[in-house]
Motif scaffolding. Structure first.
Motif, PDB file in Angstrom:
ATOM      1  N   THR A 148       0.837  -1.193   0.000  1.00  0.00           N
ATOM      2  CA  THR A 148       0.000   0.000   0.000  1.00  0.00           C
ATOM      3  C   THR A 148       0.877   1.250   0.000  1.00  0.00           C
ATOM      4  O   THR A 148       1.985   1.247   0.526  1.00  0.00           O
TER       5      THR A 148
ATOM      6  N   GLN B 176       1.900   5.159   0.868  1.00  0.00           N
ATOM      7  CA  GLN B 176       1.723   6.238   1.832  1.00  0.00           C
ATOM      8  C   GLN B 176       1.507   7.537   1.073  1.00  0.00           C
ATOM      9  O   GLN B 176       2.275   7.896   0.179  1.00  0.00           O
TER      10      GLN B 176
ATOM     11  N   ARG C 289      -4.220   2.202   2.147  1.00  0.00           N
ATOM     12  CA  ARG C 289      -4.085   2.458   3.584  1.00  0.00           C
ATOM     13  C   ARG C 289      -5.260   3.289   4.105  1.00  0.00           C
ATOM     14  O   ARG C 289      -5.378   3.498   5.299  1.00  0.00           O
TER      15      ARG C 289
ATOM     16  N   SER D  33       1.046   2.812   8.812  1.00  0.00           N
ATOM     17  CA  SER D  33       0.244   1.769   8.164  1.00  0.00           C
ATOM     18  C   SER D  33       0.621   0.381   8.667  1.00  0.00           C
ATOM     19  O   SER D  33       0.360  -0.613   8.000  1.00  0.00           O
TER      20      SER D  33
END
Length: 343
Positions: free
Chosen positions: A228, A230, A250, A335
């Motif tokens: 995922t 950021q 996220r 995350s």
């Protein structure tokens, strides 16, 4: 600790010694006791650390401080003598060493010599690369260094999609570099490094998830990992990166249509007990979310590693984390536990 598949786990377990096992038990026990008592108790030393080979990078990826040239801290190269001195202090407890924080590791010409040094100390070694410097010669040296894990960032299966995030990058170089590693593993009859494609799922490339699996199989890498992304300003998503498929995000939309981060912020964090990050110039920071090294817990140019690990700055940071983690800026976009892993 990072995710491992079965074969990779066997390799990691081969690094265990009685001293490292006892240290791991102490660290885990103190972490569980801290959660129970709701105050920090720290026994043992890190199981894993990240060492930054350099802050320099050849690409210009958005949402990456190195790519955006957004650091306030200086750019430079990790020096071998300083690296060896630090490893000599902690190698008997340390199991896992990540040669990455910011920047492209292969830009440091002494990088593979440092990998070899850590390998010879019986430490599991890993790095992450954009693969633009995995020439035939560098690929051979990488395999010979004893590197255990090689993460190749590849965020598209066509140049037009790949370059939307990996700005300035050339997909053909990435694929050629991966092929070079696979070739030299076979030539040298080496089981390492364990190689996987890391696919950062963003809106421009989420339609190529099936394609990257096919490409990985064709090239011969060991695994594909989907990660995922950021996004710093996730409420506005200025680069339009957040994917439509929430499985690979996220973030999520609230009933009011507001974008929020999925993870909760419990007042504890395993990372603060089992590892940390060391910048190229010796600063010790809590974790990989402190990309600009704003939370400086110590400086290894002035103190030994074990002095820093137990100093007042570290104790205060752990107390703050267990009291009100939501008020720590680097935790706000954390995350941990939200990365997606697939073979």
């Amino acid at each position: 600790m990072p995710y491992f598949n079965l074969n990779d786990s066997v390799n990691l377990l081969g690094k265990l010694t009685l001293r490292r096992s006892w240290n791991a038990a102490k660290v885990y026990g103190s972490y569980q006791l801290s959660k129970l008592l709701k105050k920090p108790v720290q026994w043992g030393y890190p199981l894993s650390i990240s060492f930054e080979p350099t802050t320099s990078c050849n690409l210009r990826c958005p949402e990456c401080p190195s790519g955006m040239r957004a650091f306030t801290r200086p750019t430079g190269m990790l020096q071998t003598d300083f690296f060896k001195e630090t490893i000599d202090q902690i190698h008997k407890e340390l199991m896992y060493l990540i040669f990455y924080f910011q920047g492209e590791p292969f830009l440091n010409r002494e990088f593979l010599d440092m990998v070899k040094y850590a390998h010879d100390k019986g430490i599991y070694t890993a790095t992450s690369t954009n693969a633009h410097y995995l020439t035939d010669e560098n690929a051979r040296k990488t395999v010979e260094s004893g590197l255990d894990r090689l993460i190749i960032s590849i965020d598209g299966t066509t140049q037009d999609v790949y370059q939307q995030y990996r700005i300035g990058g050339k997909l053909d170089k990435v694929i050629a570099g991966a092929r070079n590693i696979v070739k030299w593993k076979k030539k040298l009859n080496s089981k390492t490094p364990f190689v996987f494609f890391q696919f950062l799922v963003v809106k421009p490339n989420e339609h190529q998830i099936a394609d990257i699996k096919k490409l990985a199989k064709e090239v011969g890498v060991d695994q594909v990992r989907f990660k995922t992304a950021q996004v710093y300003d996730y409420e506005n998503d200025p680069h339009q990166l957040i994917p439509e498929n929430e499985k690979y995000s996220r973030y999520k939309k609230s009933r009011e249509g507001k974008t929020t981060i999925k993870s909760g912020l419990n007042n504890h964090c395993w990372k603060l007990w089992q590892g940390n990050v060391i910048t190229w110039d010796g600063l010790v920071v809590p974790c990989c979310f402190d990309k600009d090294a704003m939370h400086r817990l110590g400086n290894l140019k002035n103190q030994s590693f074990k002095e820093v690990w137990n100093n007042d700055n570290y104790k205060q940071f752990r107390r703050e984390l267990m009291t009100s983690r939501k008020n720590i800026d680097i935790c706000a976009n954390c995350s941990e536990g939200l990365k997606v892993w697939e073979e």
